[in-house]
Scaffold this active site. Structure first.
Site, PDB file in Angstrom:
ATOM      1  N   ASP A 170       0.861  -1.191   0.000  1.00 38.57           N
ATOM      2  CA  ASP A 170       0.000   0.000   0.000  1.00 38.57           C
ATOM      3  C   ASP A 170       0.887   1.226   0.000  1.00 38.57           C
ATOM      4  OD1 ASP A 170       0.352   1.024   3.062  1.00 38.57           O
ATOM      5  OD2 ASP A 170       0.462  -1.149   2.951  1.00 38.57           O
TER       6      ASP A 170
ATOM      7  N   ASP B 153       1.443   4.555   2.054  1.00 38.15           N
ATOM      8  CA  ASP B 153       1.070   4.937   3.421  1.00 38.15           C
ATOM      9  C   ASP B 153       0.240   6.235   3.403  1.00 38.15           C
ATOM     10  OD1 ASP B 153       1.208   4.011   6.100  1.00 38.15           O
ATOM     11  OD2 ASP B 153       2.597   5.625   6.570  1.00 38.15           O
TER      12      ASP B 153
HETATM   13  N1  ADE Z   1       2.561  -3.051   6.695  1.00 37.18           N
HETATM   14  C1  ADE Z   1       2.065  -2.985   5.456  1.00 37.18           C
HETATM   15  N2  ADE Z   1       1.674  -1.715   5.153  1.00 37.18           N
HETATM   16  C2  ADE Z   1       1.961  -0.978   6.239  1.00 37.18           C
HETATM   17  C3  ADE Z   1       1.812   0.393   6.555  1.00 37.18           C
HETATM   18  N3  ADE Z   1       1.292   1.262   5.673  1.00 37.18           N
HETATM   19  N4  ADE Z   1       2.195   0.809   7.776  1.00 37.18           N
HETATM   20  C4  ADE Z   1       2.724  -0.060   8.665  1.00 37.18           C
HETATM   21  N5  ADE Z   1       2.874  -1.370   8.423  1.00 37.18           N
HETATM   22  C5  ADE Z   1       2.509  -1.824   7.222  1.00 37.18           C
END
Ligand code: ADE
Length: 268
Positions: free
Chosen positions: A208, A210
């Site tokens: 993803d 963030d």
């Molecule tokens: N693991 C996978 N995506 C993450 C994210 N955006 N923040 C923290 N841990 C994760």
């Protein structure tokens, strides 16, 4: 003479969505002074090397990131003979060009966890160097195998306590301080490996972007798990190729991590 069925030289610690790796493996319960590891450990031969696989969260994903028995996991692997570890994990991208499905082999980390057991050495003077948290030889082997998935060479992994995802402000700050990717399990796993003089190489799969990176949607657990699941076959391919590429003789600085230090107990 055949090695005992538990004997392994290389460990793979599977992340969210990677709960099994090896075909024709034997399965072993291992105990440690820190309690049992996350799950039974499976051992098999891959490309002429003995490989142990341990699902970090347990195969039923019983352990959230802040409750993983990290010390037991590292101790258990070392007690089987493991000296080199490859550690896949799911991460969020902190830069727009690192979209879902990108692989990154990080070379640095920033610890933003709190309250986790992060050392084996609660007595005595044992201070390991951690300037370069990952094994240079392990990174080269993983990067070689990960060419097939066009992995990014290098990056700083910010490790948050979780289990919640970050706010947009936190996420923007992680990018501003030099973070490339963010996850919840990269620490203390890496430092505990160093404290046992193990080689440790992370390979991160971006699931993803963030929260601070793109407009209007925050990270969801659903997208993390579904993107990871979509990429498990690619990851498995890279891992099985990489274990065969790790040199049997260690020429990196990792075996000397504790040289000249008086340890309060013997390592397994
Ligand atoms: N693991 C996978 N995506 C993450 C994210 N955006 N923040 C923290 N841990 C994760």
């Amino acid at each position: 003479m055949n090695p005992p069925p538990t004997a392994a030289e290389i460990g793979v610690i599977g992340g969210s969505g990677l709960y099994a790796l090896l075909d024709n493996a034997t399965e072993h319960e291992v105990d440690t002074p820190y309690g049992p590891p996350s799950d039974r450990i499976t051992v098999a031969e891959v490309g002429g090397r003995r490989v142990a696989f341990l699902p970090r969260h347990g195969r039923d994903h019983r352990f959230p990131p802040h409750r993983i028995p990290y010390r037991a996991n590292l101790w258990a692997l070392r007690s089987l003979g493991v000296r080199q570890i490859i550690a896949p994990c799911a991460v969020g991208g902190l830069r727009p060009e690192l979209g879902p499905g990108t692989f990154v082999v990080p070379d640095q980390l920033i610890d933003r966890t709190s309250g986790r057991e992060q050392t084996f050495y609660d007595s005595g003077a044992v201070h390991v160097s951690f300037a370069d948290p990952y094994c240079p030889v392990g990174r080269a082997a993983v990067l070689d195998s990960a060419e097939r998935v066009s992995a990014v060479d290098g990056g700083t992994m910010v490790v948050v306590e979780g289990p919640r995802f970050s706010t947009r402000a936190e996420s923007r700050w992680f990018t501003a301080i030099g973070g490339t990717i963010v996850n919840m399990t990269g620490h203390p796993e890496a430092v505990l490996a160093r404290e046992l003089a193990l080689c440790y190489t992370a390979i991160a799969l971006v699931t993803d972007l963030d929260a601070g990176v793109e407009g209007d949607h925050g990270v969801t657990q659903e997208e993390v798990f579904s993107v990871f699941a979509e990429n498990t076959a690619r990851l498995r391919d890279v891992l099985l190729d990489a274990v065969a590429k790790l040199p049997a003789e260690r020429s990196c600085p990792c075996p000397d991590a504790l040289a000249g230090i008086k340890l309060p107990f013997e390592l397994p």
